[in-house]
Structure formats: structure tokens, C-alpha cells
Write a protein that holds these residues in place. Structure first.
Motif, short mmCIF file in Angstrom:
data_model
loop_
_atom_site.label_atom_id
_atom_site.label_comp_id
_atom_site.label_asym_id
_atom_site.label_seq_id
_atom_site.Cartn_x
_atom_site.Cartn_y
_atom_site.Cartn_z
N LYS A 180 20.04 14.55 -41.95
CA LYS A 180 20.80 15.72 -42.37
C LYS A 180 21.76 15.33 -43.48
N LYS A 181 21.78 16.07 -44.55
CA LYS A 181 22.67 15.77 -45.66
C LYS A 181 24.12 16.05 -45.27
N ARG A 182 24.98 15.34 -45.95
CA ARG A 182 26.41 15.53 -45.74
C ARG A 182 26.82 16.92 -46.21
N ALA A 183 27.58 17.64 -45.40
CA ALA A 183 27.99 19.00 -45.73
C ALA A 183 29.28 18.99 -46.54
N MET A 184 29.48 20.02 -47.31
CA MET A 184 30.70 20.18 -48.07
C MET A 184 31.87 20.42 -47.12
#
Length: 251
Positions: A180-184
């Protein structure tokens, strides 16, 4: 002379505080509270298993025990109008409300970390957050000894909450696993446990092609013990209220 009642007196922090008090002619530990039978026999002051009416009088209570005892300790302190220094970590939201209510009756000093350096680290992190803005991702890494029970540390959480108070859009992620990509707006909080590490905290601000790291390293628990004793001496002269490291440092 400041007379102290020390909760968790046989633990690592309690032992460090006892050693410092033994070298200080302005302080004395009147009694301790701890359930450890073996360690209790080694103390130079009376040690009880629980709070009660048989405890010698004290000017201030210093607590480095466990969260489960906090509510009863607060009630005991309020009944006797004794200032209360809370160094215990892992305190719940409900217990924070108990402390807040009790602070109308007695002076209460609470800090997840009694180090002057950690206070300065948090203030520097707030300066960096404001200057760098949302283009820089924030990660907090804390390292402690293998015996520490709570994760993440109370200090890491305190730093993270200070950053979130300055930007309500931020939220916490505890460790990472999976794809999962890092969220803002995410603050990653990571815990490392091993050996005898007294306490290390690192705040990473990672941007495009550059990064900034702020860190604090405690080489021994004496750092926290000195801070707790300084807070206890200061708190003994304060009116009822809820106090933090900022109050201690700024005043």
C-alpha cells in the motif's frame, strides 16, 4: 526538605530516582510502593504493596508504576491534597479525564518523557513542520529496551499528537505491512525493541531529493530521573492545575 512517596520504586525508573535522591540533601524518599517482594528488601526506605492509611506523610507523589493503579492513586492523592507527578506511560483517554478532573483539587504534573531534550526536540519538530509544509512526509521511529511493555512509546505518541494538533489533517499509521502506498497526511510511527536501549527518538521529514532528521538519544535513565525530581520540587510549590514540561521549562 522535600519528602517523596515513590510508586514503582523497585522498577528501573524507581531505582534511578532512589539513587539520585540518596545523593541529594534537599530530598528524601519517605516510602515506596511496589509489589516486587525480592526488590523491596533491598531498599533503604519502607516499601508497601499498596496505598493506604499507614503510608508515611509526603510532600509529593512520583509515579512510575503501571496505568492500572492510576485511578486509585489519583483518588488517594486528592484525599490528602498531595501533588502528583505522573511519569507512567500507556495512560488511556478515560484516565486522562480522571487526571484533568483531579487537577482542580491538586497540582498534577504529567509527561510521557521527563527529559529536557525531548521537550526541545518536540518544539524543533513543530518549527520544522511549519517551515517544510505538506510536501515533506513525517516518520517517527522510537527505540527502547527489550523489556518495555507499551508500543509505541508515550513519547513518540506525544510528539505525534503535537504535530497533529498543528495540522488536524494528519493521521497516524503504526508500522507498515503489505502493499500500500503511503497516504498524504500520514505520520508513520515505528517501534524498535531490543537490548538495554534507554530511549531513542527520531523524527524524519522526507521531501523531494532532501530529508531532515531530528533525534534525541538518552544514554541512561538518569536523564528521566533528574527531570522527574526537578518536576516534583517545582510542583510542590504550585496551586491546583494540570502541568506539563512546557510549564516547568518556561516558568
Amino acid at each position: 526538605m522535600l519528602d517523596i512517596l515513590l510508586l514503582g520504586c523497585c522498577g528501573k525508573m524507581g531505582t534511578a530516582i532512589s539513587q539520585l535522591v540518596a545523593q541529594n540533601h534537599e530530598m528524601s524518599i519517605q516510602a515506596g510502593i511496589d509489589c516486587s517482594q525480592d526488590s523491596r528488601q533491598q531498599m533503604e526506605f519502607p516499601v508497601f504493596t499498596k496505598l493506604g492509611n499507614d503510608i508515611p506523610p509526603a510532600d509529593v507523589v512520583i509515579d512510575f508504576s503501571v496505568p492500572e493503579l492510576l485511578t486509585d492513586t489519583v483518588e488517594w492523592c486528592c484525599e490528602r491534597k498531595i501533588p502528583y507527578v505522573v511519569g507512567t506511560t500507556g495512560i488511556s483517554v478515560a484516565q486522562e479525564k480522571v487526571l484533568q478532573r483531579a487537577s482542580t483539587l491538586i497540582p498534577i504534573f504529567e509527561s510521557a518523557n521527563m527529559s529536557l531534550g525531548i521537550y526541545v526536540l518536540t518544539e524543533l519538530a513543530l518549527v520544522a513542520q511549519k517551515a517544510l509544509g505538506e510536501d515533506f512526509d513525517i516518520e517517527i521511529i522510537e527505540r527502547h529496551h527489550r523489556g518495555k511493555v507499551d508500543s509505541p512509546s508515550g513519547t513518540a505518541l506525544s510528539i505525534a499528537k503535537s504535530l497533529r494538533n498543528a495540522d488536524k489533517e494528519l493521521f497516524f499509521t503504526y508500522g507498515r505491512k503489505g502493499q500500500k502506498k503511503r497516504a498524504m497526511g500520514e505520520i508513520g510511527i515505528h517501534s524498535v525493541r531490543g537490548g538495554t536501549i534507554a530511549g531513542e527518538h527520531e523524527i524524519l521529514f522526507a521531501g523531494a531529493d532532501e530529508s531532515l532528521t531530528l533525534s534525541h538519544h538518552a544514554s541512561s535513565r538518569m536523564v528521566f530521573a533528574r527531570g522527574a525530581l526537578r518536576a516534583a520540587m517545582w510542583l510542590s510549590h504550585q496551586p491546583p492545575g494540570k502541568y506539563t514540561m512546557k510549564d516547568l521549562i518556561v516558568t
